[in-house]
Design an enzyme around this catalytic site. Structure first.
Site, PDB file in Angstrom:
ATOM      1  N   TYR A   1     -64.110  15.863  47.019  1.00 43.26           N
ATOM      2  CA  TYR A   1     -64.523  14.534  46.549  1.00 43.26           C
ATOM      3  C   TYR A   1     -65.514  14.725  45.404  1.00 43.26           C
ATOM      4  O   TYR A   1     -65.954  15.834  45.112  1.00 43.26           O
ATOM      5  CB  TYR A   1     -65.181  13.743  47.680  1.00 43.26           C
ATOM      6  CG  TYR A   1     -64.261  13.377  48.819  1.00 43.26           C
ATOM      7  CD1 TYR A   1     -63.340  12.345  48.684  1.00 43.26           C
ATOM      8  CD2 TYR A   1     -64.329  14.051  50.035  1.00 43.26           C
ATOM      9  CE1 TYR A   1     -62.503  11.992  49.733  1.00 43.26           C
ATOM     10  CE2 TYR A   1     -63.497  13.714  51.091  1.00 43.26           C
ATOM     11  CZ  TYR A   1     -62.590  12.684  50.933  1.00 43.26           C
ATOM     12  OH  TYR A   1     -61.758  12.345  51.968  1.00 43.26           O
TER      13      TYR A   1
ATOM     14  N   LYS B   1     -55.289  12.828  44.249  1.00 40.25           N
ATOM     15  CA  LYS B   1     -54.864  12.126  45.461  1.00 40.25           C
ATOM     16  C   LYS B   1     -55.474  10.727  45.497  1.00 40.25           C
ATOM     17  O   LYS B   1     -56.646  10.545  45.148  1.00 40.25           O
ATOM     18  CB  LYS B   1     -55.298  12.931  46.694  1.00 40.25           C
ATOM     19  CG  LYS B   1     -54.808  12.400  48.019  1.00 40.25           C
ATOM     20  CD  LYS B   1     -55.158  13.383  49.129  1.00 40.25           C
ATOM     21  CE  LYS B   1     -54.653  12.904  50.474  1.00 40.25           C
ATOM     22  NZ  LYS B   1     -55.422  11.741  50.979  1.00 40.25           N
TER      23      LYS B   1
ATOM     24  N   HIS C   1     -55.377   6.567  51.525  1.00 44.08           N
ATOM     25  CA  HIS C   1     -56.348   7.197  52.431  1.00 44.08           C
ATOM     26  C   HIS C   1     -56.026   6.877  53.891  1.00 44.08           C
ATOM     27  O   HIS C   1     -56.919   6.693  54.728  1.00 44.08           O
ATOM     28  CB  HIS C   1     -57.774   6.748  52.091  1.00 44.08           C
ATOM     29  CG  HIS C   1     -58.759   7.870  52.060  1.00 44.08           C
ATOM     30  ND1 HIS C   1     -59.216   8.442  50.896  1.00 44.08           N
ATOM     31  CD2 HIS C   1     -59.370   8.554  53.057  1.00 44.08           C
ATOM     32  CE1 HIS C   1     -60.073   9.411  51.177  1.00 44.08           C
ATOM     33  NE2 HIS C   1     -60.173   9.492  52.479  1.00 44.08           N
TER      34      HIS C   1
ATOM     35  N   THR D   1     -59.848  13.940  45.319  1.00 44.85           N
ATOM     36  CA  THR D   1     -59.694  12.624  45.927  1.00 44.85           C
ATOM     37  C   THR D   1     -60.813  11.724  45.430  1.00 44.85           C
ATOM     38  O   THR D   1     -61.985  11.943  45.755  1.00 44.85           O
ATOM     39  CB  THR D   1     -59.737  12.712  47.462  1.00 44.85           C
ATOM     40  OG1 THR D   1     -58.790  13.682  47.902  1.00 44.85           O
ATOM     41  CG2 THR D   1     -59.414  11.370  48.095  1.00 44.85           C
TER      42      THR D   1
ATOM     43  N   SER E   1     -60.040  20.040  53.564  1.00 47.36           N
ATOM     44  CA  SER E   1     -61.031  19.082  53.072  1.00 47.36           C
ATOM     45  C   SER E   1     -62.384  19.750  52.853  1.00 47.36           C
ATOM     46  O   SER E   1     -62.788  20.642  53.604  1.00 47.36           O
ATOM     47  CB  SER E   1     -61.191  17.942  54.079  1.00 47.36           C
ATOM     48  OG  SER E   1     -62.278  17.103  53.736  1.00 47.36           O
TER      49      SER E   1
END
Length: 433
Positions: free
Chosen positions: A170, A294, A318, A196, A148
């Site tokens: 993100y 995602k 999520h 994401t 991440s």
């Protein structure tokens, strides 16, 4: 690239589960005797993910554990993600079973020993080695590490631990910042990108949200001292490492600048204008390797993702941390796999707790699954060895399922291997349903 691991750990586990020791941390664990007294176990191995969760709860400070449990609002989605797998039945054979099973596959071009990869999460304060320990465990078991952008360890360290790393981002900051982030991942050696975009900043949990500090300073340490002192093993691990829980996010640092704090980065994310499908296509153009989107739960979004040129999609809500009331991912998987599974790889993320869950996801159209909380429980319970333990359990359960269903390969699994009750599936974003 790590070599494909031997089946020896799984064979040893099947033969003598009471003697099995995963590699890494072999310090004792605590259990309850019949009289309720605490006993020290010389064997830190656990036989289910549920046991890993129980050990994580005993080991972590309550605030840290609550942050891992997470969920949103009433917890409908986080509960359904797990419970829905229990509604699906298996249809095993009685004879004619295969002596050898092949569990290997590929995910976005990366060979993996089984169709289970690490989903990107932030693991601040869970274990001193954080994502590096997870990456090492994934490498030891021959699978992909998802990292991440909100992780606690820099991508350079994680890729060094596992060259099969997918970097996740993100939509945070402007396009210049995002281009810098992708270039850093590319230079570090990331072999895939995960985007994401489904986060909606939902807040509030009926059971209460944990208090998470902005940073660890003297005032914060005094505030959390009562709960931390009740978890001496967790405190000892950080003391031995010579570090304190780092609540910064180094992978969102701009060149030449310090890493922002978790909440500083989160605030910036909240202020970033939401992306559109043209932004998905733009991000895809910036990355010249495999690309996963995602957070897909609708058929129409899956088709748009294909049009944007993605390599793979992850059917994900999520982990139930986003919009509560979104159906379990396993319920939405069949329709999405049917719609686009012949054009892109379809993965499932959400609710995986045992190998039979992996079997069910593959039978309903997933190429592989992504795990989150399951490996976090393992990390909290026993560091790298705990994550390896979780992966071994999933592999063993998957192998048993493939065996019982009469197949020689995970690629042979199909809906015919399951009992799917009427009304189980959900078709979102489709004019047929």
């Amino acid at each position: 690239m790590p070599a494909r691991p031997s089946d020896e750990p799984v064979q040893a586990l099947a033969a003598e589960p009471h003697r099995y020791r995963p590699t890494g941390d072999r310090r004792g664990e605590v259990r309850r005797s019949e009289k309720g007294r605490d006993l020290v176990m010389s064997n830190p191995w656990f036989e289910t993910v549920a046991e890993a969760q129980r050990r994580a709860k005993r080991r972590l400070p309550p605030s840290v554990y609550a942050a891992l449990v997470a969920g949103s609002e009433k917890g409908l989605t986080v509960d359904d993600n797990v419970a829905a797998f229990g509604e699906l039945g298996l249809a095993p054979h009685v004879a004619g079973l295969c002596d050898e099973r092949d569990l290997a596959t590929t995910v976005m071009g990366q060979p993996v020993s089984m169709p289970v990869i690490i989903s990107p999460t932030g693991v601040q304060a869970v274990h001193p080695d954080g994502e590096v320990a997870v990456a090492r465990a994934a490498a030891a078991r021959g699978t992909v590490m998802g990292l991440s952008c909100f992780a606690s360890k820099p991508i350079e360290e994680v890729v060094a631990a596992n060259p099969q790393t997918f970097f996740q981002t993100y939509w945070v900051g402007d396009k210049d910042e995002m281009s810098e982030r992708l270039e850093r991942a590319r230079v570090a050696g990331a072999v895939g990108l995960i985007a994401t975009f489904d986060w909606s900043f939902a807040i509030g949990r009926d059971w209460g949200s944990p208090v998470i500090p902005e940073q660890i300073d003297l005032k914060t340490a005094m505030r959390f001292a009562p709960e931390v002192l009740r978890r001496p093993r967790w405190l000892r691990d950080f003391a031995r490492s010579g570090a304190i829980p780092d609540l910064s996010v180094p992978n969102l640092a701009r060149p030449g600048q310090d890493a922002p704090t978790f909440f500083g980065a989160y605030g910036k994310w909240m202020q970033t204008p939401n992306p559109g499908w043209d932004d998905v296509a733009w991000l895809r153009e910036q990355w010249d390797g495999p690309f996963m989107l995602k957070g897909v739960v609708r058929i129409d979004d899956a088709k748009r993702a294909v049009d944007a040129g993605v390599t793979a999609i992850s059917v994900s809500n999520h982990g139930g941390n986003n919009l509560d009331g979104t159906p379990a991912t396993i319920r939405m998987l069949p329709a999405i796999a049917e719609a686009v599974g012949d054009q892109v790889e379809v993965l499932l993320d959400g609710g995986i707790r045992r190998g039979s869950d992996v079997v069910k996801a593959l039978a309903l159209g997933a190429r592989a699954v992504m795990i989150g909380r399951a490996y976090l429980w393992g990390l909290a319970a026993n560091g790298q060895a705990g994550v390896e333990n979780v992966l071994d359990l999933l592999r063993g359960g998957l192998d048993s399922g493939v065996l019982g269903l009469g197949h020689s390969s995970v690629h042979d699994l199909s809906p015919a291997d399951l009992f799917v009750p009427a009304g189980f599936t959900r078709r979102l974003g489709d004019e047929e349903g």
